[in-house]
Scaffold this active site. Sequence first.
Site, short mmCIF file in Angstrom:
data_model
loop_
_atom_site.label_atom_id
_atom_site.label_comp_id
_atom_site.label_asym_id
_atom_site.label_seq_id
_atom_site.Cartn_x
_atom_site.Cartn_y
_atom_site.Cartn_z
N HIS A 317 0.84 -1.21 0.00
CA HIS A 317 0.00 0.00 0.00
C HIS A 317 0.87 1.25 0.00
O HIS A 317 0.61 2.21 -0.73
CB HIS A 317 -0.92 0.01 1.22
CG HIS A 317 -2.15 -0.82 1.07
ND1 HIS A 317 -2.12 -2.19 1.04
CD2 HIS A 317 -3.46 -0.47 0.94
CE1 HIS A 317 -3.35 -2.66 0.90
NE2 HIS A 317 -4.18 -1.64 0.83
N ASP A 437 -8.41 3.38 -0.44
CA ASP A 437 -7.05 3.32 -0.99
C ASP A 437 -6.89 4.24 -2.20
O ASP A 437 -5.91 4.99 -2.30
CB ASP A 437 -6.72 1.88 -1.40
CG ASP A 437 -6.47 0.99 -0.21
OD1 ASP A 437 -6.36 1.51 0.91
OD2 ASP A 437 -6.41 -0.24 -0.38
N ASP A 450 -9.53 -0.69 -4.12
CA ASP A 450 -8.87 -1.14 -2.90
C ASP A 450 -7.83 -2.19 -3.28
O ASP A 450 -8.12 -3.13 -4.03
CB ASP A 450 -9.90 -1.75 -1.93
CG ASP A 450 -9.39 -1.75 -0.51
OD1 ASP A 450 -9.50 -0.71 0.16
OD2 ASP A 450 -8.89 -2.80 -0.06
#
Length: 571
Positions: A317, A437, A450
């Site tokens: 991420h 995200d 995401d």
Amino acid sequence: MAALNLSFGYFNVEQVLVSQYKDGLRRITNLRHLVELLQQQSLKLQGEAELIHWFESCLLEPDHNSESQQLRLESDSNLVQIVTLHASKGLEFPLVFIPFGPSFKSSKNALYHNEQEQLEVDFLNSDQAVFKAEYERLAEDIRLFYVAVTRAVYYCNIGIWNINLAPSKKLSGFTQSALGCLLLSELEPSDAEVNGTISNQHIHQSIAELTKHCDVSYRALSQIEPLSQGYIDDAKQVDMSLHCLQLDHKVQRTWRLTSYSAISRQQIHVDMPTPGLDEGQDLNQQKIHHQEQTLELTDLKSPFTFERGANAGSFLHGVLENIDFQQLDNLAEVIQQQSVKFAIDPSWQECLHTWLTEVVHSPINRQLPQSVEQDNSTELALFKLSKEQVKVEMEFYMPLHKVQVHDFNRVINQYFPQHYRHYQFETLNGMIKGYIDLMFEFDGQYYVADYKSNHLGDDHQSYNEAAMEKGMTEHDYHLQAILYTLALHRWLKNRLPAYKYEKHIGGAYYLFIRGMSTNISLQGNGVYYLKPEQSLIESLDRLFDGKADELTTNTQAQVSKNQTEGQLDLW
């Protein structure tokens, strides 16, 4: 904590971890870190239930900015260590810094050894007795100073200044310190008159003389100018009429902050993984052990063999959130930075660069319905999104007005009968928060995305539609997609003129990045697409606004429609 440490010792836990696993020290450090955190929280919480609830909350919503949740190093050997002179005996360090070289503490009591080496004390503190006590104190300080300066392997830095003789600020006490006595050994430390004449020039000359005989360098630091004005402006008048405001209404104790993870874990389910743990850790221990043995033999680096767990997910991420999809020049630099932050082995950097480059260039809208005509211009991939088209880690807060669990279950299940959920929670009243995200605009429509680092298998075929559907259901990601789409719906309603759901909402993408590929025959794997029905989003919108009464009439037709379709599906 003491009981757990005894258990670890009794069952030889640390020896087993070191002998059976390559990262045994890493596992031991993590284990001790967890024990320490649980011990600290057990002093604040009452009972095991609260402690387990706190631990689950940390797993579901880790705070990587919290110092207590930062990954610790397996060893302190590379850290700066602050030790006392006594504790440093017998140790050795590459670099040593002694910032307070000339500091000393005078003897308060006339305690000394006589000529027969017997301990004596003079309660009258006569000058002769005090002199003997100071002499012994200075001798011990010199021995300790020798210990300090001989700990360094390559370099020793000593801070020196002309220390004052307390309580006087005019007389120098430099020669009463171990360092001063050694540098200016020709002076008698008991001679206060001589001590008072020691100047910075005397010290400088002594050090300059010392440099002629050994490898010593010396640099004088200039005097720091004091602030012309203090931090507090005395000229400002303080308004003495200030007073605290009084709360004139009752505090609402039922108000609270919740999240998708908190809602999702409060449901009746059987053998369902904990929501939010999206790293595919539902493999049994036998499979994990077998895979570890396989990896040790092959040492193959690929998206499928990259480490799993929350740490790996946070790392991936972190990389994807800090790069420009259209300018990947700094991808290697971002990977290196995040690798340091999350303790990823540097040997993975080349594999990660190739893998994430492929993720950014993989088409993600190949699984849209066939009725949607696509050509090269409408083919969607992350690399086609400019900085102006994306919002990274979009944070949202949505008000909740006395949402009842039976109303919530009814709304969710009437639109997703194939993914029946039975949530159990108290009345939701307050706010629901979350972080999306990636939110982006493409071809006039807005999407949420995401990133998921779940491990579904060891090849791209393991990330097909059926496998992703199973993962979405097991981890309750459908609820997450619904809530994120609702957040986007509300945001666009307030920001976009003439907003319409069907026209402007594109849907939700769940990118299982281990399975994404630019290979034409594999495109579509690793990409899950979902667009919640407009009626579902609008029903939840009204429910969250406290308008549950309006749901009865608005949903009767939808319930009937779903029942009819369900009966037809049986045939």
